[in-house]
Enzyme design. Structure first.
Site, mmCIF file in Angstrom:
data_model
loop_
_atom_site.group_PDB
_atom_site.id
_atom_site.type_symbol
_atom_site.label_atom_id
_atom_site.label_comp_id
_atom_site.label_asym_id
_atom_site.label_seq_id
_atom_site.Cartn_x
_atom_site.Cartn_y
_atom_site.Cartn_z
ATOM 1 N N ASP A 198 0.830 -1.207 0.000
ATOM 2 C CA ASP A 198 0.000 0.000 0.000
ATOM 3 C C ASP A 198 0.868 1.263 0.000
ATOM 4 O OD1 ASP A 198 -2.344 1.424 -0.006
ATOM 5 O OD2 ASP A 198 -2.768 1.148 2.128
ATOM 6 N N ASN A 230 1.264 3.431 -2.880
ATOM 7 C CA ASN A 230 1.795 3.845 -4.190
ATOM 8 C C ASN A 230 1.317 5.244 -4.575
ATOM 9 O OD1 ASN A 230 2.737 1.264 -4.230
ATOM 10 N ND2 ASN A 230 1.448 0.543 -5.910
ATOM 11 N N GLY A 231 0.028 5.507 -4.331
ATOM 12 C CA GLY A 231 -0.553 6.793 -4.716
ATOM 13 C C GLY A 231 0.066 7.935 -3.924
ATOM 14 N N HIS A 276 2.469 3.229 -8.951
ATOM 15 C CA HIS A 276 2.262 1.799 -9.234
ATOM 16 C C HIS A 276 3.447 1.227 -10.002
ATOM 17 C CE1 HIS A 276 -1.633 2.245 -7.557
ATOM 18 N NE2 HIS A 276 -2.165 2.899 -8.566
ATOM 19 N N SER A 328 -7.864 -5.242 -5.020
ATOM 20 C CA SER A 328 -8.980 -5.792 -4.253
ATOM 21 C C SER A 328 -10.287 -5.715 -5.040
ATOM 22 C CB SER A 328 -9.131 -5.009 -2.938
ATOM 23 O OG SER A 328 -9.668 -3.725 -3.195
ATOM 24 N N ASN A 351 -11.186 -2.210 -5.324
ATOM 25 C CA ASN A 351 -10.367 -1.281 -6.114
ATOM 26 C C ASN A 351 -10.981 -0.937 -7.476
ATOM 27 O OD1 ASN A 351 -7.239 -2.597 -4.795
ATOM 28 N ND2 ASN A 351 -8.296 -0.712 -4.228
ATOM 29 N N TRP A 352 -12.052 -1.661 -7.878
ATOM 30 C CA TRP A 352 -12.776 -1.300 -9.121
ATOM 31 C C TRP A 352 -13.424 0.069 -8.981
ATOM 32 C CZ3 TRP A 352 -11.552 -4.294 -13.054
ATOM 33 C CH2 TRP A 352 -11.252 -5.643 -12.835
ATOM 34 N N ARG A 376 -12.033 2.726 -8.268
ATOM 35 C CA ARG A 376 -11.107 3.792 -8.687
ATOM 36 C C ARG A 376 -11.428 4.244 -10.111
ATOM 37 N NH1 ARG A 376 -5.392 2.493 -5.747
ATOM 38 N NH2 ARG A 376 -6.306 2.006 -3.727
#
Ligand code: IPE
Ligand code: IPE
Ligand code: MG
Length: 261
Positions: A38, A40-41, A55, A83, A86-87, A89
């Site tokens: 976790d 990356n952003g 990423h 996950s 995470n869709w 996003r």
């Protein structure tokens, strides 16, 4: 798993002051380490970059961690990459990630061959874009005969979805007369999870400081040791990995029993 001591010494060659071969006990290594990769952003944002750059930078951390795990003789390394939530996003970020998974796997397959690593996926990978799914399938087929470390990549994975799927599969077995409800035990459920056949994680690492599971391995983490570091995933390296393992080795795992030192 077998450890190549010469290669392990070389691996430690440029270790920082707090890390040495002496302060990691090779006879007390975790068998299965799992990581929630976790941050990356936030790593990208701190540098004024687009999240996608975070990423991309995270791929190098993963490569280093896979190699370190092989050197240290782990049986299983599993990582949370995407996950079921995470869709949510942006379409841009989701597409970018799916493309990155596919291109990275193609590029890194020789590493799996070199180290005899077997690839597994946790999650519903059939729902992924076809390009990504095809590469994943190829990775599975090409590494199926490898007998070294298992590398399990969780993509389109959710702990609740996984348990729901297991219930459905068990009910089908009961309906078809193959399974008696009285015979359902914890092993029956474990076997129907994506991780069926793998040992539960001994150590769970989460980077970027978040103190939550985010729907990861809800069943399997029942007695895992947790290690949270503030380091963002793209900054995570093999020394951070060793620090986590060293912390694990100081823990007293009681599994509900009494202290045993
Ligand atoms: C983890 O980094 C990678 C994925 C979930 C794909 P994030 O993208 O969650 O980074 P943060 O948490 O926003 O910093
Ligand atoms: C968990 O991280 C998923 C992965 C690392 C792949 P998230 O960044 O999605 O989790 P939340 O939203 O902070 O809980
Ligand atoms: Mg995150």
């Amino acid at each position: 798993m077998q450890i190549d001591t010469e290669k392990l010494k070389a691996f430690y060659a440029d270790a920082p002051d707090d890390i040495s071969l002496d302060n990691i006990a090779l006879d007390r290594m975790p068998c299965h380490v799992s990581i929630i990769m976790d941050g990356n952003g936030r790593w990208a944002k701190a540098r004024g970059l687009d999240r996608s750059e975070g990423h991309k930078a995270g791929v190098a951390s993963l490569r280093e961690t896979v190699t370190a795990s092989v050197r240290l003789g782990l049986d299983v390394l599993s990582v949370y990459a995407f996950s079921t939530e995470n869709w949510r996003r942006s379409q841009y970020e989701v597409n970018m990630l799916m493309h990155l998974f596919a291109t990275t796997l193609v590029k890194e397959l020789p590493l799996f061959h070199e180290h005899n690593v077997q690839l597994k996926f946790l999650g519903d990978i059939e729902k992924l874009p076809i390009e990504t799914y095809k590469v994943f399938k190829r990775g599975l087929d090409e590494t199926a005969d490898h007998t070294g470390m298992i590398f399990a990549l969780a993509v389109n994975y959710g702990g609740r979805a996984e348990i729901t799927r297991a219930c459905r599969r068990i009910v089908q077995e009961v309906h078809s007369g193959k399974l008696n409800p009285e015979d359902i035990d914890e092993d029956t459920i474990s076997a129907e999870l994506y991780t069926g056949g793998l040992p539960d994680p001994d150590l769970l690492i989460r980077t970027s400081g978040e103190m939550r599971l985010s729907n990861y391995l809800l069943w399997q983490l029942a007695y895992s040791e947790f290690y949270v570091t503030d380091t963002y995933w793209p900054d995570f390296n093999k020394w951070d990995f060793l620090r986590a393992i060293r912390a694990y080795q100081t823990r007293n795992r009681r599994f509900g029993g009494v202290e045993n030192r």
